[in-house]
Scaffold this motif. Sequence first.
Motif, PDB file in Angstrom:
ATOM      1  N   LYS A  33     -13.837  19.598 -14.593  1.00  0.00           N
ATOM      2  CA  LYS A  33     -15.442  19.745 -14.376  1.00  0.00           C
ATOM      3  C   LYS A  33     -15.905  19.607 -12.931  1.00  0.00           C
ATOM      4  CE  LYS A  33     -19.672  17.412 -15.870  1.00  0.00           C
ATOM      5  NZ  LYS A  33     -20.303  16.284 -15.883  1.00  0.00           N
TER       6      LYS A  33
ATOM      7  N   GLY B  47     -23.501   9.740  -7.734  1.00  0.00           N
ATOM      8  CA  GLY B  47     -24.644   9.627  -8.449  1.00  0.00           C
ATOM      9  C   GLY B  47     -25.422   8.446  -7.738  1.00  0.00           C
ATOM     10  N   GLY B  48     -25.055   7.881  -6.700  1.00  0.00           N
ATOM     11  CA  GLY B  48     -25.974   6.880  -6.021  1.00  0.00           C
ATOM     12  C   GLY B  48     -25.381   5.367  -6.373  1.00  0.00           C
ATOM     13  N   ALA B  49     -26.514   4.524  -6.346  1.00  0.00           N
ATOM     14  CA  ALA B  49     -25.995   3.068  -6.562  1.00  0.00           C
ATOM     15  C   ALA B  49     -25.695   2.922  -7.966  1.00  0.00           C
ATOM     16  CB  ALA B  49     -27.185   2.414  -6.479  1.00  0.00           C
TER      17      ALA B  49
ATOM     18  N   MET C 270     -32.994  20.659  -8.578  1.00  0.00           N
ATOM     19  CA  MET C 270     -32.377  19.863  -7.498  1.00  0.00           C
ATOM     20  C   MET C 270     -32.488  20.671  -6.218  1.00  0.00           C
ATOM     21  SD  MET C 270     -29.417  17.202  -8.741  1.00  0.00           S
ATOM     22  CE  MET C 270     -28.518  18.100  -9.862  1.00  0.00           C
TER      23      MET C 270
ATOM     24  N   GLN D 141     -24.794   0.010 -13.295  1.00  0.00           N
ATOM     25  CA  GLN D 141     -24.211  -1.288 -14.037  1.00  0.00           C
ATOM     26  C   GLN D 141     -24.083  -2.538 -12.883  1.00  0.00           C
ATOM     27  OE1 GLN D 141     -23.101   1.751 -14.100  1.00  0.00           O
ATOM     28  NE2 GLN D 141     -22.092   2.334 -15.922  1.00  0.00           N
TER      29      GLN D 141
ATOM     30  N   PRO E 201     -23.983  15.710  -5.160  1.00  0.00           N
ATOM     31  CA  PRO E 201     -25.470  14.852  -5.111  1.00  0.00           C
ATOM     32  C   PRO E 201     -25.406  13.774  -4.300  1.00  0.00           C
ATOM     33  CG  PRO E 201     -24.279  14.416  -7.102  1.00  0.00           C
ATOM     34  CD  PRO E 201     -23.302  15.518  -6.385  1.00  0.00           C
TER      35      PRO E 201
ATOM     36  N   GLY F 107     -31.437   9.262  -3.929  1.00  0.00           N
ATOM     37  CA  GLY F 107     -32.161   7.719  -3.737  1.00  0.00           C
ATOM     38  C   GLY F 107     -31.772   7.444  -2.115  1.00  0.00           C
ATOM     39  N   GLY F 108     -31.584   6.125  -1.930  1.00  0.00           N
ATOM     40  CA  GLY F 108     -31.287   5.559  -0.687  1.00  0.00           C
ATOM     41  C   GLY F 108     -30.025   5.924   0.077  1.00  0.00           C
TER      42      GLY F 108
ATOM     43  N   ALA G  61     -16.615   7.762 -12.514  1.00  0.00           N
ATOM     44  CA  ALA G  61     -17.877   7.150 -12.621  1.00  0.00           C
ATOM     45  C   ALA G  61     -18.813   7.740 -11.649  1.00  0.00           C
ATOM     46  CB  ALA G  61     -18.068   5.587 -12.276  1.00  0.00           C
TER      47      ALA G  61
ATOM     48  N   LYS H 174     -13.083  -1.526 -18.142  1.00  0.00           N
ATOM     49  CA  LYS H 174     -12.936  -0.123 -17.676  1.00  0.00           C
ATOM     50  C   LYS H 174     -12.219   0.091 -16.327  1.00  0.00           C
ATOM     51  CE  LYS H 174     -16.372   3.367 -17.897  1.00  0.00           C
ATOM     52  NZ  LYS H 174     -17.899   3.623 -18.201  1.00  0.00           N
TER      53      LYS H 174
ATOM     54  N   MET I 169     -17.223  23.127 -11.159  1.00  0.00           N
ATOM     55  CA  MET I 169     -18.357  23.170 -10.346  1.00  0.00           C
ATOM     56  C   MET I 169     -18.425  23.696  -8.929  1.00  0.00           C
ATOM     57  SD  MET I 169     -20.591  19.662 -11.222  1.00  0.00           S
ATOM     58  CE  MET I 169     -19.192  18.503 -10.983  1.00  0.00           C
TER      59      MET I 169
HETATM   60  C1  HXC Z   1     -23.508   4.965 -12.813  1.00  0.00           C
HETATM   61  C2  HXC Z   1     -23.358   6.932 -12.747  1.00  0.00           C
HETATM   62  C3  HXC Z   1     -24.409   7.289 -11.828  1.00  0.00           C
HETATM   63  C4  HXC Z   1     -24.831   5.976 -11.492  1.00  0.00           C
HETATM   64  C5  HXC Z   1     -23.842   9.087 -12.344  1.00  0.00           C
HETATM   65  N1  HXC Z   1     -22.958   8.277 -13.142  1.00  0.00           N
HETATM   66  N2  HXC Z   1     -24.675   8.423 -11.710  1.00  0.00           N
HETATM   67  N3  HXC Z   1     -22.802   5.831 -13.265  1.00  0.00           N
HETATM   68  N4  HXC Z   1     -24.299   4.918 -11.946  1.00  0.00           N
HETATM   69  N5  HXC Z   1     -25.963   5.962 -10.383  1.00  0.00           N
HETATM   70  C6  HXC Z   1     -22.001   8.383 -14.103  1.00  0.00           C
HETATM   71  C7  HXC Z   1     -22.322   9.123 -15.423  1.00  0.00           C
HETATM   72  O1  HXC Z   1     -22.688   8.174 -16.312  1.00  0.00           O
HETATM   73  C8  HXC Z   1     -21.085   9.933 -15.904  1.00  0.00           C
HETATM   74  O2  HXC Z   1     -20.366   8.995 -16.418  1.00  0.00           O
HETATM   75  C9  HXC Z   1     -20.563  10.272 -14.722  1.00  0.00           C
HETATM   76  O3  HXC Z   1     -21.190   9.648 -13.521  1.00  0.00           O
HETATM   77  C10 HXC Z   1     -21.024  11.914 -14.319  1.00  0.00           C
HETATM   78  O4  HXC Z   1     -22.283  12.056 -14.206  1.00  0.00           O
HETATM   79  P1  HXC Z   1     -23.027  13.237 -14.978  1.00  0.00           P
HETATM   80  O5  HXC Z   1     -24.441  12.861 -15.262  1.00  0.00           O
HETATM   81  O6  HXC Z   1     -22.470  13.434 -16.271  1.00  0.00           O
HETATM   82  O7  HXC Z   1     -22.969  14.282 -14.015  1.00  0.00           O
HETATM   83  P2  HXC Z   1     -24.072  15.361 -13.570  1.00  0.00           P
HETATM   84  O8  HXC Z   1     -24.552  16.126 -15.132  1.00  0.00           O
HETATM   85  O9  HXC Z   1     -23.152  16.528 -12.893  1.00  0.00           O
HETATM   86  O10 HXC Z   1     -25.494  14.842 -13.093  1.00  0.00           O
HETATM   87  C11 HXC Z   1     -24.932  14.024 -11.995  1.00  0.00           C
HETATM   88  C12 HXC Z   1     -26.298  13.519 -11.297  1.00  0.00           C
HETATM   89  C13 HXC Z   1     -26.532  12.294 -12.591  1.00  0.00           C
HETATM   90  C14 HXC Z   1     -27.533  14.487 -11.131  1.00  0.00           C
HETATM   91  C15 HXC Z   1     -25.774  12.674 -10.059  1.00  0.00           C
HETATM   92  O11 HXC Z   1     -25.631  11.689 -12.758  1.00  0.00           O
HETATM   93  C16 HXC Z   1     -27.673  11.532 -11.900  1.00  0.00           C
HETATM   94  O12 HXC Z   1     -28.806  11.818 -12.039  1.00  0.00           O
HETATM   95  N6  HXC Z   1     -27.430  10.328 -11.856  1.00  0.00           N
HETATM   96  C17 HXC Z   1     -28.273   9.199 -11.533  1.00  0.00           C
HETATM   97  C18 HXC Z   1     -28.727   9.594  -9.991  1.00  0.00           C
HETATM   98  C19 HXC Z   1     -29.457   8.355  -9.734  1.00  0.00           C
HETATM   99  O13 HXC Z   1     -30.746   8.266  -9.868  1.00  0.00           O
HETATM  100  N7  HXC Z   1     -28.754   7.277  -8.772  1.00  0.00           N
HETATM  101  C20 HXC Z   1     -29.629   6.198  -8.563  1.00  0.00           C
HETATM  102  C21 HXC Z   1     -30.175   6.471  -7.322  1.00  0.00           C
HETATM  103  S1  HXC Z   1     -31.072   4.986  -6.733  1.00  0.00           S
HETATM  104  P3  HXC Z   1     -19.492   9.459 -17.655  1.00  0.00           P
HETATM  105  O14 HXC Z   1     -18.573   8.038 -18.093  1.00  0.00           O
HETATM  106  O15 HXC Z   1     -20.128  10.053 -18.864  1.00  0.00           O
HETATM  107  O16 HXC Z   1     -18.447  10.433 -17.087  1.00  0.00           O
HETATM  108  C22 HXC Z   1     -30.194   4.616  -5.484  1.00  0.00           C
HETATM  109  C23 HXC Z   1     -30.538   3.520  -4.752  1.00  0.00           C
HETATM  110  C24 HXC Z   1     -29.978   3.361  -3.600  1.00  0.00           C
HETATM  111  O17 HXC Z   1     -29.044   5.006  -5.155  1.00  0.00           O
HETATM  112  C25 HXC Z   1     -30.588   2.456  -2.545  1.00  0.00           C
HETATM  113  C26 HXC Z   1     -29.950   2.163  -1.384  1.00  0.00           C
HETATM  114  C27 HXC Z   1     -30.964   1.620  -0.224  1.00  0.00           C
END
Ligand code: HXC
Length: 514
Positions: free
Chosen positions: A28, A131-133, A210, A136, A168, A171-172, A98, A69, A32
């Motif tokens: 995958k 994907g950031g923080a 995005m 879980q 990607p 977030g923070g 992850a 896991k 990309m």
């Molecule tokens: C846990 C995550 C994850 C996350 C992605 N994954 N982001 N697991 N925590 N934050 C996992 C998915 O569950 C998936 O697991 C695998 O990674 C691939 O993700 P996909 O969604 O299938 O990939 P894609 O379609 O390419 O999309 C990528 C993405 C999307 C755009 C990044 O995953 C997404 O929007 N993620 C969340 C982003 C987000 O909001 N993060 C938190 C930000 S807040 P499996 O097991 O199915 O393969 C933050 C606060 C920090 O970061 C503050 C610091 C000060």
Amino acid sequence: MSLKQFIQELRDRKELAKSGGGAKAMEKQKAMGKLSARQRITSILDKESFQEYDMFVEHVARDFDMQGKVLHGDGVIIGTGTIYGAPVCIYAQDFTVAGGSLGLMHSRKICKIMDHALKMRIPLIGINDSGGARIQEGVNSLAGYGEIFYRNTMSSGVIPQISVILGPCAGGAVYSPALTDFVFVVENISKMFITGPSVIKTVLGEDYTMEEIGGAKVHCQISGNAHFYAESEQECFEQIKKLISYIPRNNTKKAEPIEPKPVKSKKKLEDIVPANPKLPYDMRELIMAITDNSDFFEVMEEFAANIVIGFGRMNGETVGFVANQPMVLAGVLDCDSSDKAGRFIRFCNAFNIPIITLEDMPGYLPGIDQEHMGVIRHGAKVLYAYCEATVPKITVIIRKAYGGGYIAMNSRHMRADFVFAWPTAEIAVMGPEGAANIVFKKEIESAVDPEAMRQSKIKEYKEKFANPYVAASKGYVDEVIEPAETRSRLLHALEVSKDKFAYRPEKKHGIPPF
Ligand code: HXC
């Protein structure tokens, strides 16, 4: 078990750890258009120089579905290696595990290599694809980011810190790159934003992709968050290597000199710059007519293009160039170009890189937009950065040096070590047209032919003030030089500045207008 069996077990374990998120996730990633985390590291580093650590680290999360896991290496690879023989620390988030999300152990690995970089005083390269923080892991993930930001800040100005956005960065998470010195992005691959499409849709009801919010071009052209743009990962890696070759490994060292080379460009300096001050030219051609081998490694090429910044070499040694670009907005200083120049000057100062300033600009950009955006606050950053800088600072005034621009662009009064001016230089409070309109307002209005009077007053003002000789008569300009003498004068000035010592008062830190 025999030693052979022990070794075999180790090899098997390593092989498994290296499989990341498994074949499907790797496929995958490839689909990309992205390289794997390990491929990225080995493409940047010298062949076979990568030494990995913490390969067997495992996550410790127990909530949600995390118990049991397996996340190989907890989604990040860390290690050391060399670039052109110079040591660096490096980490790369592995999106196949992850989503490269940042949990407790993931952040500890990054922090370990950051601590190592600071302790060993060597550059840090961070490849972000995440994907950031990790959702879980809750507050442990947030704590992890906090620890990284703290280390970014402690390392700032001590070791060069480079961020590479290869996926990607949401977030923070974007704040670690923002705290580092240089951010590299790649077309179609890099995405950097605080709030993504779904949040914007929920809060504002607006639809964006995005790419539109934080794609590579957005950060190179509009936001100014990125410093280098590439069309492919490989091109990006070449840029990183080039940057590393130009800068020192820490703030106690100078950049490694290379074999001096003569100027390659056949263009004569006087042929590049039109005598008519209203005609533009490309300042980068001028820089390349001065530097060794005519090399110029431009930084933030597409952002605030009215100022040009970047690295070149003079007699084999790295220098930083800060130069107005007459081709864009006549080379004025505005909010963005002030930010761009101010930060670059501070980088050069922190890392012992002499600064050459080439000046041709009519002043700060006038207008209510700029005033309301804070051109006073932003513009002050340039003044602050130049005044604060203690590295060798040399200015060449090519044509216009008007008003605040004259002062700001490393004038004698900002403590330039050497100020040279070409005979075409115009140094005055403002441009002749504006000045004549104000100073000779009454004479122009009451003249039989106001336009003829205006022209004659412009001429009078020009002859009297808009030249380099008034400033030279006061010692503000050290020497008026012929364009053809520019490189030799600069080389000599750099040579005699090698052991420069400049006093600045003791303080905890200054309070620059950031
Ligand atoms: C846990 C995550 C994850 C996350 C992605 N994954 N982001 N697991 N925590 N934050 C996992 C998915 O569950 C998936 O697991 C695998 O990674 C691939 O993700 P996909 O969604 O299938 O990939 P894609 O379609 O390419 O999309 C990528 C993405 C999307 C755009 C990044 O995953 C997404 O929007 N993620 C969340 C982003 C987000 O909001 N993060 C938190 C930000 S807040 P499996 O097991 O199915 O393969 C933050 C606060 C920090 O970061 C503050 C610091 C000060």
